[in-house]
Design a protein around this motif. Structure first.
Motif, short mmCIF file in Angstrom:
data_model
loop_
_atom_site.label_atom_id
_atom_site.label_comp_id
_atom_site.label_asym_id
_atom_site.label_seq_id
_atom_site.Cartn_x
_atom_site.Cartn_y
_atom_site.Cartn_z
N LEU A 207 43.81 51.77 45.72
CA LEU A 207 42.85 50.90 45.04
C LEU A 207 41.56 50.77 45.83
O LEU A 207 41.50 51.11 47.02
CB LEU A 207 43.47 49.51 44.83
CG LEU A 207 44.85 49.48 44.17
CD1 LEU A 207 45.42 48.07 44.18
CD2 LEU A 207 44.76 50.02 42.75
N GLN A 208 40.55 50.25 45.15
CA GLN A 208 39.24 50.04 45.79
C GLN A 208 38.51 48.92 45.05
O GLN A 208 38.52 48.86 43.82
CB GLN A 208 38.42 51.34 45.75
CG GLN A 208 37.12 51.26 46.52
CD GLN A 208 36.46 52.64 46.62
OE1 GLN A 208 37.14 53.65 46.67
NE2 GLN A 208 35.13 52.66 46.63
N THR A 209 37.88 48.03 45.82
CA THR A 209 37.09 46.95 45.23
C THR A 209 35.63 47.38 45.19
O THR A 209 35.24 48.35 45.85
CB THR A 209 37.23 45.67 46.06
OG1 THR A 209 36.67 45.89 47.36
CG2 THR A 209 38.70 45.27 46.19
N PRO A 210 34.77 46.67 44.45
CA PRO A 210 33.34 47.02 44.43
C PRO A 210 32.72 46.91 45.83
O PRO A 210 33.06 46.01 46.60
CB PRO A 210 32.74 46.01 43.46
CG PRO A 210 33.88 45.58 42.59
CD PRO A 210 35.09 45.61 43.47
N LYS A 211 31.80 47.80 46.12
CA LYS A 211 31.12 47.81 47.42
C LYS A 211 30.28 46.55 47.61
O LYS A 211 30.14 46.04 48.74
CB LYS A 211 30.25 49.07 47.54
CG LYS A 211 29.48 49.18 48.85
CD LYS A 211 30.41 49.32 50.04
CE LYS A 211 29.63 49.50 51.33
NZ LYS A 211 30.53 49.53 52.51
N ASP A 212 29.69 46.05 46.54
CA ASP A 212 28.80 44.89 46.64
C ASP A 212 29.54 43.56 46.52
O ASP A 212 28.93 42.53 46.24
CB ASP A 212 27.71 44.98 45.57
CG ASP A 212 28.28 45.06 44.16
OD1 ASP A 212 29.53 45.13 44.02
OD2 ASP A 212 27.50 45.06 43.19
N PHE A 213 30.85 43.58 46.72
CA PHE A 213 31.63 42.35 46.66
C PHE A 213 31.30 41.54 47.92
O PHE A 213 31.77 41.83 49.02
CB PHE A 213 33.12 42.70 46.60
CG PHE A 213 33.99 41.52 46.26
CD1 PHE A 213 34.10 41.06 44.96
CD2 PHE A 213 34.70 40.86 47.25
CE1 PHE A 213 34.91 39.98 44.64
CE2 PHE A 213 35.51 39.78 46.94
CZ PHE A 213 35.61 39.34 45.64
N GLY A 214 30.46 40.50 47.77
CA GLY A 214 29.85 39.87 48.93
C GLY A 214 30.64 38.77 49.60
O GLY A 214 30.76 38.74 50.81
N ILE A 215 31.19 37.83 48.85
CA ILE A 215 31.84 36.65 49.44
C ILE A 215 33.26 37.00 49.84
O ILE A 215 34.05 37.48 49.02
CB ILE A 215 31.84 35.49 48.44
CG1 ILE A 215 30.41 35.15 48.01
CG2 ILE A 215 32.53 34.27 49.03
CD1 ILE A 215 30.34 34.10 46.92
N PRO A 216 33.65 36.78 51.11
CA PRO A 216 35.05 37.00 51.51
C PRO A 216 35.99 36.19 50.63
O PRO A 216 35.78 35.00 50.41
CB PRO A 216 35.08 36.54 52.96
CG PRO A 216 33.67 36.65 53.42
CD PRO A 216 32.81 36.34 52.24
N THR A 217 37.02 36.84 50.12
CA THR A 217 37.89 36.22 49.13
C THR A 217 39.35 36.54 49.38
O THR A 217 39.69 37.70 49.69
CB THR A 217 37.51 36.70 47.71
OG1 THR A 217 36.14 36.38 47.45
CG2 THR A 217 38.39 36.06 46.65
N HIS A 218 40.20 35.54 49.23
CA HIS A 218 41.63 35.76 49.18
C HIS A 218 42.00 36.04 47.73
O HIS A 218 41.88 35.16 46.87
CB HIS A 218 42.40 34.54 49.69
CG HIS A 218 42.28 34.33 51.16
ND1 HIS A 218 43.05 35.00 52.08
CD2 HIS A 218 41.45 33.53 51.89
CE1 HIS A 218 42.73 34.63 53.31
NE2 HIS A 218 41.76 33.73 53.22
N ALA A 219 42.44 37.27 47.46
CA ALA A 219 42.71 37.69 46.09
C ALA A 219 44.20 37.95 45.90
O ALA A 219 44.88 38.47 46.80
CB ALA A 219 41.92 38.94 45.74
#
Length: 300
Positions: A207-219
């Motif tokens: 898997l891969q998340t968007p590169k511009d995902f800015g805010i650190p997040t617990h997903a």
């Protein structure tokens, strides 16, 4: 003078998966192999291997019986078997219709005769043991899943795991991953045509998340799936995993879990004014200590 030539050629089937039970004493050993999951009305093979560990063992009879089993020939007889020799036999069996899900027992009895040095005639010995079978009328898939705790935004990571079938045969296994907190791209679908009773299979999602995902997040990442039994009835399975998604730091090396260099560990988040400055300060301190020792030597 009489000469005896004994040639034993044994060919028998042992299931590729299953359980093994042993019944033995100091003179004889019987190993039994059979599937760890059975299905009512399915045919299966219960294989046996008899091995002697003493001389003068004869008239060996192995008997297997259970109210839940139909066995075409439930006895196996060997006239004689030399010491340290083996002989095998297959018991073709079937679980009776109406046997409930769960465990049931079968009785195993071994009878044989052995003649000692001081025995006027062979002595009869008998061994008995109850062995346990597990029967399931429907498939039961269990997931064992692993994922990294931290991942970098825009960089690929893997979710791996194992599917184990603790029921009857499963068909048309389909699984997918998704998350409500973050979009996911990559290999998100897994499928398998069949998984036999008692067997396991490995899977992996990349898997891969968007590169511009800015805010650190617990997903939370959810695994959802379905599978069917032989009649076409559908069942569901699933699991959930938590990962922490963040951007890679400016001077950050290796994976998000950190980096080992020799015996030293570099923490994952490397700030310009924290760890880097501390490392530089430590190196300068060591350099000063070495120079101080050199100066003392010169004065002496």
């Amino acid at each position: 003078m009489k000469y005896y030539l004994l040639v034993l050629a044994v060919f028998f089937f042992i299931p590729a998966y299953g359980l093994q039970n042993t019944i033995s004493d100091s003179n004889i050993q019987v190993a039994l192999n059979y599937p760890d999951i059975l299905t009512p009305q399915d045919n299966f093979v219960l294989s046996s291997v008899v091995k002697t560990s003493a001389d003068q063992v004869s008239n060996i009879t192995l008997t297997i019986s259970s109210p839940q089993l139909d066995i075409s020939q439930n006895q196996f007889h060997i006239d004689s078997l030399p010491k340290d020799s083996t002989l095998g036999n297959n018991f073709n069996s079937k679980v009776k219709q109406g046997t409930p899900d769960g465990t049931f027992l079968a009785n195993v009895e071994v009878q044989y005769f052995i003649k000692g040095y001081f025995d006027p005639k062979p002595v009869k010995n008998s061994l008995t043991k109850a062995i346990e079978f597990n029967t399931q009328s429907k498939p039961l898939l269990l997931l064992n899943t692993q994922s990294p705790d931290d991942v970098f935004a825009g960089e690929p990571f893997s979710i791996k795991g194992t599917i184990k079938n603790q029921g009857s045969d499963a068909q048309n296994i389909q699984m997918s991953v998704d998350s409500l907190q973050v979009p996911l791209d990559g290999r998100k679908i897994y499928s398998q045509t069949n998984l036999e009773a008692g067997k396991s299979s490995d899977f992996e999602f990349v898997l891969q998340t968007p590169k511009d995902f800015g805010i650190p997040t617990h997903a939370s990442i959810h695994l959802n799936g379905t599978y069917m039994d032989k009649s076409g009835k559908a069942y569901s399975l699933g699991d959930s995993l938590n990962v922490f998604i963040r951007q890679r730091g400016l001077l950050e090396l290796g994976g998000p879990e950190g980096l080992w260099i020799g015996n030293f560990f570099i923490a994952p988040v490397v700030g310009v004014g924290t760890i880097v400055s501390s490392v530089i300060g430590l190196l300068i301190f060591i350099w000063h200590m070495k120079n101080k020792k050199k100066q003392k030597r010169v004065k002496k």
